[in-house]
Design a protein around this motif. Structure first.
Motif: not given
Length: 189
Positions: A49-75
């Motif tokens: 469960s922890n591993l799955t949560n960590n993977e989800k968090n990691s995936s969410q973190l990656d998505q957040t980073k991608q979002f911020h990167a795309s947001d920075n690209s947009l800016e």
């Protein structure tokens, strides 16, 4: 950041260690055997469960980073667009000013050309008037000579001579009367 493959190996190591301890510590009662097995299973479930949560968090973190990167690209894109728009506006203003200057130059040149043409036309008209005056004076001189010759050849006592004497009384001089008479005879030129 922890690498997901590293997390998997840490979890596997932990699981192997728990299994090893569990196998080396056998208990006599089945209830107690089941209890550690359940606890191992529970631990395994928690780790998964922890591993799955960590993977989800990691995936969410990656998505957040991608979002911020795309947001920075947009800016960045917005900023570049604004800069380009400002450059185009400045270029447009510059081109507009150049067009106004070109139009002003053209207008001045046109006015100068028109002024020169008007001056030439005025000069040409003055020349024509001067030429007409000279021609008129030459014609008058020629007519005066003709009238003098006609008067010199006119017989005073002929029908024409007698008629002319009466005609000449209305004029200041005989010469002017002769000029008028000859011009009438010759007709308009």
């Amino acid at each position: 950041m922890i690498n997901p493959s590293q997390e998997n190996s840490d979890v596997n190591d932990l699981l192997n260690q728990i299994k090893f301890e569990h196998q080396n510590n056998p208990t006599s009662s089945t209830k107690s055997t089941q209890s550690p097995q359940n606890s191992v299973d529970n631990l395994l479930e928690q780790v998964k469960s922890n591993l799955t949560n960590n993977e989800k968090n990691s995936s969410q973190l990656d998505q957040t980073k991608q979002f911020h990167a795309s947001d920075n690209s947009l800016e960045s894109f917005k900023q570049q667009f604004q800069e380009k728009k400002q450059e185009n506006s400045q270029q447009s203003n510059k081109n507009s000013q150049e067009n106004v200057n070109s139009l002003e130059t053209f207008k001045q040149q046109f006015q100068q050309t028109k002024q020169k043409q008007n001056q030439q036309l005025t000069h040409q008209n003055q020349e024509e008037i001067r030429y007409a005056e000279q021609r008129k004076q030459q014609q008058q001189k020629l007519m005066i000579r003709k009238a003098q010759q006609w008067l010199n050849t006119l017989e005073k006592y002929s029908d024409e001579g007698l008629w002319f004497e009466e005609f000449a009384h209305a004029y200041p001089s005989r010469l002017e009367a002769a000029i008028e008479y000859l011009m009438t005879l010759e007709g308009p030129n």
